[in-house]
Design an enzyme around this catalytic site. Structure first.
Site, PDB file in Angstrom:
ATOM      1  CE  LYS A 130      -3.194   2.757   2.697  1.00  0.00           C
ATOM      2  NZ  LYS A 130      -3.754   3.034   4.037  1.00  0.00           N
TER       3      LYS A 130
ATOM      4  CB  ALA B 148      -8.148   7.662   4.367  1.00  0.00           C
ATOM      5  N   GLY B 149     -10.841   8.144   6.033  1.00  0.00           N
ATOM      6  CA  GLY B 149     -11.839   9.167   6.297  1.00  0.00           C
ATOM      7  C   GLY B 149     -13.217   8.684   6.680  1.00  0.00           C
TER       8      GLY B 149
ATOM      9  CG  ASN C  10      -6.354   1.326  11.597  1.00  0.00           C
ATOM     10  OD1 ASN C  10      -5.141   1.300  11.553  1.00  0.00           O
ATOM     11  ND2 ASN C  10      -6.982   0.803  12.645  1.00  0.00           N
ATOM     12  CB  THR C  11      -9.302   5.863  12.861  1.00  0.00           C
ATOM     13  OG1 THR C  11      -7.974   6.072  12.380  1.00  0.00           O
ATOM     14  CG2 THR C  11      -9.493   6.620  14.161  1.00  0.00           C
TER      15      THR C  11
END
Length: 263
Positions: A100, A188-189, A210-211
């Site tokens: 990645k 992301a986001g 992830n987060t």
């Protein structure tokens, strides 16, 4: 039913949910989230492995036990040279040519550097890597990455870790429409399963995050929620969403109603 798999660089995956392995309250919580999310690909940063003293070895073994394909990332790199070097180290350590690719151009919003990204992608593809580039939602950048040999793009929905979802739907729809044969994964986001479902309804091929899972009160349950939302969004896209209308349209037929109820 016809098999609906995610195809990346000649490999097929039943799951369209890619999950990161950082920020979890414990390694076991991470493993439980991977299994609950039915993930087949997980990302891992080289910085969790220290070649000098072997730290991170236990973490690496846990990742291996998950049975998932490992996707090392070049998170934190700010130049093409740094990203290429880290990718080569990852290939040697993790025995995979998948990467990645991240080349960050701004410390504030972690926006990818488009020039460094294309440069690094071209170098890595010449070296035999299978590159999954983390990029913005810019069509021209996407076309440049495909031109140097990338077979998949991973545009952001919004800046990493913000949870703001899909900020630029116009650009994202443009990518999907103009690159119909390219696997596109939102990376992301995303902060809520509903945002992942929306991305899949738009025709994107997968979601990487992830987060939103790692920082949930119960990461495995949140991972399951995202997996269900991704599946639902994919089914809705395949089924075909109805066209939006500005005016109401009755869903009850008029045939068989008394004549005074008919228009």
């Amino acid at each position: 039913m016809q098999t609906d798999t995610l195809n990346l660089y000649g490999e097929s995956f039943d799951s369209r949910f890619l999950l990161g392995t950082a920020l979890y309250p414990s390694p076991q919580s991470m493993l439980d989230a991977i299994h609950a999310g039915r993930c087949e690909i997980v990302t891992l940063g080289l910085r969790r492995q220290n070649p000098a003293d072997g730290s991170g070895d236990a973490f690496w073994r846990m990742i291996q036990r998950s049975g998932c394909r490992l996707l090392p990332n070049t998170a934190g790199c700010k130049t093409a040279k740094e990203a290429v070097t880290l990718a080569e180290m990852s290939r040697e350590m993790f025995n995979t040519d998948w990467v990645k690719l991240e080349v960050i151009g701004d410390d504030y919003n972690l926006q990818p550097d488009p020039f460094g990204l294309v440069d690094a992608a071209e170098q890595l593809i010449r070296k035999g890597f299978k590159v999954l580039p983390y990029c913005t939602d810019d069509l021209i950048l996407g076309q440049r990455l495909l031109a140097v040999g990338c077979e998949v793009l991973m545009p952001w929905g919004s800046p990493i870790g913000t949870g703001q979802g899909l900020l630029n739907r116009y650009n994202l729809r443009t990518l999907r429409e103009r690159l119909p044969d390219t696997p596109l994964i939102i990376d992301a986001g995303l902060g809520a399963p509903s945002q992942a479902a929306e991305a899949m309804e738009m025709g994107f091929d997968g979601v990487l995050l992830n987060t939103a899972v790692a920082k949930a009160h119960t990461p495995p349950l949140m991972a399951e929620a995202f997996a269900d939302a991704i599946d639902a969004g994919r089914k809705a896209f395949k089924a075909g969403l109805m066209t939006r209308r500005q005016t109401a349209s009755p869903s009850t037929p008029t045939i068989g109603q008394p004549f005074w109820h008919q228009a």
